[in-house]
Design an enzyme around this catalytic site. Structure first.
Site, PDB file in Angstrom:
ATOM      1  N   PRO A 216      55.063  99.140 -42.760  1.00  0.00           N
ATOM      2  CA  PRO A 216      53.966  98.130 -42.940  1.00  0.00           C
ATOM      3  C   PRO A 216      54.543  96.830 -42.745  1.00  0.00           C
ATOM      4  O   PRO A 216      55.610  96.447 -43.267  1.00  0.00           O
ATOM      5  CB  PRO A 216      53.616  98.330 -44.209  1.00  0.00           C
ATOM      6  CG  PRO A 216      54.998  98.952 -44.967  1.00  0.00           C
ATOM      7  CD  PRO A 216      55.472  99.666 -43.896  1.00  0.00           C
TER       8      PRO A 216
ATOM      9  N   ARG B  60      51.938  93.546 -41.969  1.00  0.00           N
ATOM     10  CA  ARG B  60      50.716  92.955 -42.420  1.00  0.00           C
ATOM     11  C   ARG B  60      50.385  93.290 -43.691  1.00  0.00           C
ATOM     12  O   ARG B  60      50.091  92.406 -44.592  1.00  0.00           O
ATOM     13  CB  ARG B  60      49.606  93.453 -41.462  1.00  0.00           C
ATOM     14  CG  ARG B  60      48.371  92.671 -41.925  1.00  0.00           C
ATOM     15  CD  ARG B  60      46.967  93.389 -41.178  1.00  0.00           C
ATOM     16  NE  ARG B  60      47.545  93.758 -39.605  1.00  0.00           N
ATOM     17  CZ  ARG B  60      47.363  93.131 -38.545  1.00  0.00           C
ATOM     18  NH1 ARG B  60      46.599  91.957 -38.775  1.00  0.00           N
ATOM     19  NH2 ARG B  60      47.642  93.606 -37.493  1.00  0.00           N
TER      20      ARG B  60
ATOM     21  N   GLY C  26      50.721  99.438 -39.491  1.00  0.00           N
ATOM     22  CA  GLY C  26      49.149  99.255 -38.980  1.00  0.00           C
ATOM     23  C   GLY C  26      48.156  99.434 -39.899  1.00  0.00           C
ATOM     24  O   GLY C  26      47.094  99.156 -39.780  1.00  0.00           O
TER      25      GLY C  26
ATOM     26  N   TYR D  98      51.668  87.402 -38.764  1.00  0.00           N
ATOM     27  CA  TYR D  98      51.071  87.111 -37.461  1.00  0.00           C
ATOM     28  C   TYR D  98      50.547  85.724 -37.289  1.00  0.00           C
ATOM     29  O   TYR D  98      49.810  85.380 -36.227  1.00  0.00           O
ATOM     30  CB  TYR D  98      50.284  88.092 -36.790  1.00  0.00           C
ATOM     31  CG  TYR D  98      50.913  89.573 -37.002  1.00  0.00           C
ATOM     32  CD1 TYR D  98      51.886  89.907 -36.184  1.00  0.00           C
ATOM     33  CD2 TYR D  98      50.208  90.366 -37.832  1.00  0.00           C
ATOM     34  CE1 TYR D  98      52.503  91.079 -36.362  1.00  0.00           C
ATOM     35  CE2 TYR D  98      50.868  91.689 -38.114  1.00  0.00           C
ATOM     36  CZ  TYR D  98      52.062  92.128 -37.482  1.00  0.00           C
ATOM     37  OH  TYR D  98      52.763  93.353 -37.359  1.00  0.00           O
TER      38      TYR D  98
ATOM     39  N   TYR E 219      42.378  87.670 -30.894  1.00  0.00           N
ATOM     40  CA  TYR E 219      41.741  89.129 -31.223  1.00  0.00           C
ATOM     41  C   TYR E 219      40.579  88.952 -31.816  1.00  0.00           C
ATOM     42  O   TYR E 219      39.990  89.871 -32.402  1.00  0.00           O
ATOM     43  CB  TYR E 219      42.686  89.839 -32.183  1.00  0.00           C
ATOM     44  CG  TYR E 219      44.110  89.785 -31.990  1.00  0.00           C
ATOM     45  CD1 TYR E 219      44.570  90.506 -30.962  1.00  0.00           C
ATOM     46  CD2 TYR E 219      45.080  89.233 -32.720  1.00  0.00           C
ATOM     47  CE1 TYR E 219      45.980  90.725 -30.596  1.00  0.00           C
ATOM     48  CE2 TYR E 219      46.399  89.464 -32.601  1.00  0.00           C
ATOM     49  CZ  TYR E 219      46.949  89.951 -31.492  1.00  0.00           C
ATOM     50  OH  TYR E 219      48.080  90.152 -31.306  1.00  0.00           O
TER      51      TYR E 219
ATOM     52  N   CYS F 115      43.459  70.450 -27.536  1.00  0.00           N
ATOM     53  CA  CYS F 115      42.683  70.369 -26.151  1.00  0.00           C
ATOM     54  C   CYS F 115      42.179  71.586 -25.728  1.00  0.00           C
ATOM     55  O   CYS F 115      42.710  72.096 -24.636  1.00  0.00           O
ATOM     56  CB  CYS F 115      43.496  69.507 -25.388  1.00  0.00           C
ATOM     57  SG  CYS F 115      43.715  67.830 -25.979  1.00  0.00           S
ATOM     58  N   GLU F 116      41.468  72.267 -26.255  1.00  0.00           N
ATOM     59  CA  GLU F 116      40.959  73.664 -26.016  1.00  0.00           C
ATOM     60  C   GLU F 116      39.662  73.859 -26.855  1.00  0.00           C
ATOM     61  O   GLU F 116      39.853  74.021 -27.931  1.00  0.00           O
ATOM     62  CB  GLU F 116      42.205  74.704 -26.113  1.00  0.00           C
ATOM     63  CG  GLU F 116      41.747  76.214 -26.370  1.00  0.00           C
ATOM     64  CD  GLU F 116      41.834  76.959 -25.070  1.00  0.00           C
ATOM     65  OE1 GLU F 116      42.428  76.582 -24.068  1.00  0.00           O
ATOM     66  OE2 GLU F 116      40.737  77.581 -25.282  1.00  0.00           O
TER      67      GLU F 116
ATOM     68  N   ARG G 284      45.292  84.059 -34.101  1.00  0.00           N
ATOM     69  CA  ARG G 284      44.837  85.370 -34.050  1.00  0.00           C
ATOM     70  C   ARG G 284      43.139  85.270 -34.063  1.00  0.00           C
ATOM     71  O   ARG G 284      42.817  86.358 -33.174  1.00  0.00           O
ATOM     72  CB  ARG G 284      44.918  86.121 -35.346  1.00  0.00           C
ATOM     73  CG  ARG G 284      46.380  86.762 -35.641  1.00  0.00           C
ATOM     74  CD  ARG G 284      46.593  87.445 -36.790  1.00  0.00           C
ATOM     75  NE  ARG G 284      46.147  88.481 -36.706  1.00  0.00           N
ATOM     76  CZ  ARG G 284      44.775  88.749 -37.320  1.00  0.00           C
ATOM     77  NH1 ARG G 284      44.270  88.159 -38.042  1.00  0.00           N
ATOM     78  NH2 ARG G 284      44.172  90.292 -37.087  1.00  0.00           N
TER      79      ARG G 284
END
Ligand SMILES: *Cc1c(COP(=O)(O)O)cnc(C)c1O
Length: 466
Positions: free
Chosen positions: A324, A326, A281, A424, A367, A394-395, A363
């Site tokens: 770890p 990320r 994290g 990620y 997030y 399409c969003e 992401r």
């Protein structure tokens, strides 16, 4: 600004996120070393290079969108974590969290640099084993591991299985027994600490799917049940408190609570468990605003916290593991896109569309993550222009970089890059709109090599059997 999961829909009518003042950078051509991988630079023509190769040539050879991963940077970060946690007076292991990004090349590099590996599915385990990671250097996580996944892990001699429920303790014990082995396990506990970025909540809800609660006594009961099985060897306790964390205050509370459980176990069962795992994290810089800490500083601080808490509880300090993901792979890659449609919205901002989007980086939508972006195929002396970089899906929530500045002379065909996309992004990539997942290209010392190839329409059609 909210850092919690946010509905993928766009925010209407806002120019900039509330409470966030975004000023144009003084030099749009500058590349902040905090967010770009180590070998990234601009050459004499103003074209960005990585590992000595310029992005125009890379785009020509590998196409866009594509992830370019700086192998030297990856190895250097992996080594720094490993060295920090094996330095003088620190008894610890570093497990790279494979869910951040995993491929066979990554597994080989980790193995060569002395790290261990966390997996959380049969698929990740298969990649780890296919690339030659020894079973004893692999840990398996997950709140709902299938019997097949557990069997494969036991068969591979996985060094730690992190058990997450009473059912799993019984299921794993039976599998280990049938294979005639004594399986080393850790018990995943929820310590009631939740950390995100700069804050942590010491009394977080335990209302989540992972782990066994320390407060309610579920963790102590899991210990009893594990110890009752001759085919399980209880090695220690595992806790993971969050993601993109910048300081160790949350880990301190978690360590205190985990050590508290070790003391209870000693008092109740007369054993001192030899290991604790404080999870992963640790944060990275996505923008120039972020200030992550160095592995050596984190190692010293976590080791000191564990030492102090154990001394207070009159326990021998256990071997420490950290995980770890990320912090190792995140900063090592950028995503290269070609600019397509450019749509200025008067008094608002300019929408810059690229040839990828939420299928290669979910992401931002998921997030509310922040990213940086730069024009990389040339320099520009033009004025800064407030942009939102969006994809081609399409969003309307298909946003890659919510707020950033790019030069006002940006044009279709320019290459732009989003740094810090090593973690990620490819691992969470989807085929939404039947997008073809981009390749991952490793670059080192003037040579580039595809480590995960681009998907093709043939790949899509092969799965669709009509
Ligand atoms: C996700 C996760 C990690 C890695 O998290 P990072 O933020 O990538 O460091 C480590 N351990 C566990 C148990 C996880 O779930």
């Amino acid at each position: 600004m909210s850092r919690s999961a946010h509905p993928a829909g766009p925010r209407h009518g806002d120019v900039l996120p509330e409470g966030h003042y975004l000023a144009p950078p003084s030099d749009l051509n500058a590349l902040d070393p905090k967010v770009w991988s180590r070998t990234v630079a601009r050459n004499a023509d103003g074209v960005v290079t990585v590992g000595g190769l310029d992005v125009a040539a890379l785009a020509e050879e590998f196409g866009t969108p594509a992830y370019f991963l700086d192998e030297d940077d990856f190895r250097a970060r992996a080594r720094a974590w490993h060295e920090a946690f094996s330095s003088e007076g620190i008894d610890a292991d570093v497990y790279y969290a494979g869910k951040a990004f995993l491929s066979k090349a990554i597994v080989r590099w980790l193995h060569e640099e002395g790290l261990s590996l966390d997996v959380c599915s049969g698929g990740e385990l298969a990649v780890a084993l296919a690339a030659g990671m020894p079973g004893h250097r692999i840990a398996l996580h997950g709140n709902n591991k299938s019997p097949y996944e557990l069997e494969q892990a036991v068969k591979a001699g996985v060094g730690h299985i992190v058990v997450d429920s009473y059912q799993e303790i019984d299921r794993l014990a039976a599998i280990a027994e049938s294979q005639g082995v004594r399986q080393p396990v850790l018990i995943r506990v929820t310590v009631g600490v939740e950390a995100h970025t700069h804050e942590f909540i010491a009394t977080a809800h335990e209302d989540q799917k992972f782990g066994l609660s320390l407060n309610g006594g579920a963790a102590a009961e899991a210990v009893r049940r594990t110890l009752a099985h001759g085919s399980l060897e209880l090695r220690g306790i595992h806790s993971h408190i969050g993601s993109q964390i910048f300081d160790t205050a949350g880990f301190e509370v978690a360590a205190r609570r985990v050590v508290g459980l070790l003391a209870e176990i000693r008092d109740e069962h007369g054993i001192e468990l030899p290991e604790i795992d404080l999870g992963g994290g640790l944060g990275i810089a996505y923008t120039s605003e972020d200030d992550p800490r160095e592995p050596a500083e984190i190692a010293a601080s976590l080791a000191e916290i564990v030492r102090r808490e154990c001394a207070a509880a009159n326990l021998r300090a256990p071997r420490l593991s950290v995980e770890p993901g990320r912090a190792i792979v995140g900063p090592t890659a950028f995503t290269l896109y070609e600019v397509g449609t450019i749509k200025p919205l008067e008094h608002l901002r300019t929408y810059v569309s690229v040839d990828g989007g939420m299928s290669d980086n979910i992401r931002t939508a998921l997030y509310d993550a922040e990213y940086s972006v730069a024009l990389v195929s040339r320099t520009s002396g033009a004025e800064p222009m407030l942009v939102r970089v969006v994809g081609k899906h399409c969003e309307s929530g298909d946003i890659v970089v919510r707020d950033a500045f790019l030069p006002a002379d940006l044009a279709a065909g320019d290459l732009i890059a989003v740094p810090a996309t090593g973690a990620y992004c490819r691992s969470m990539a989807s085929n939404y709109n039947h997008a073809l997942k981009p390749p991952v290209v490793a670059v080192r010392d003037g040579s580039a090599r595809v480590i995960v190839r681009r998907e093709t329409e043939e790949d899509l059609l092969r799965l669709d059997i009509g």
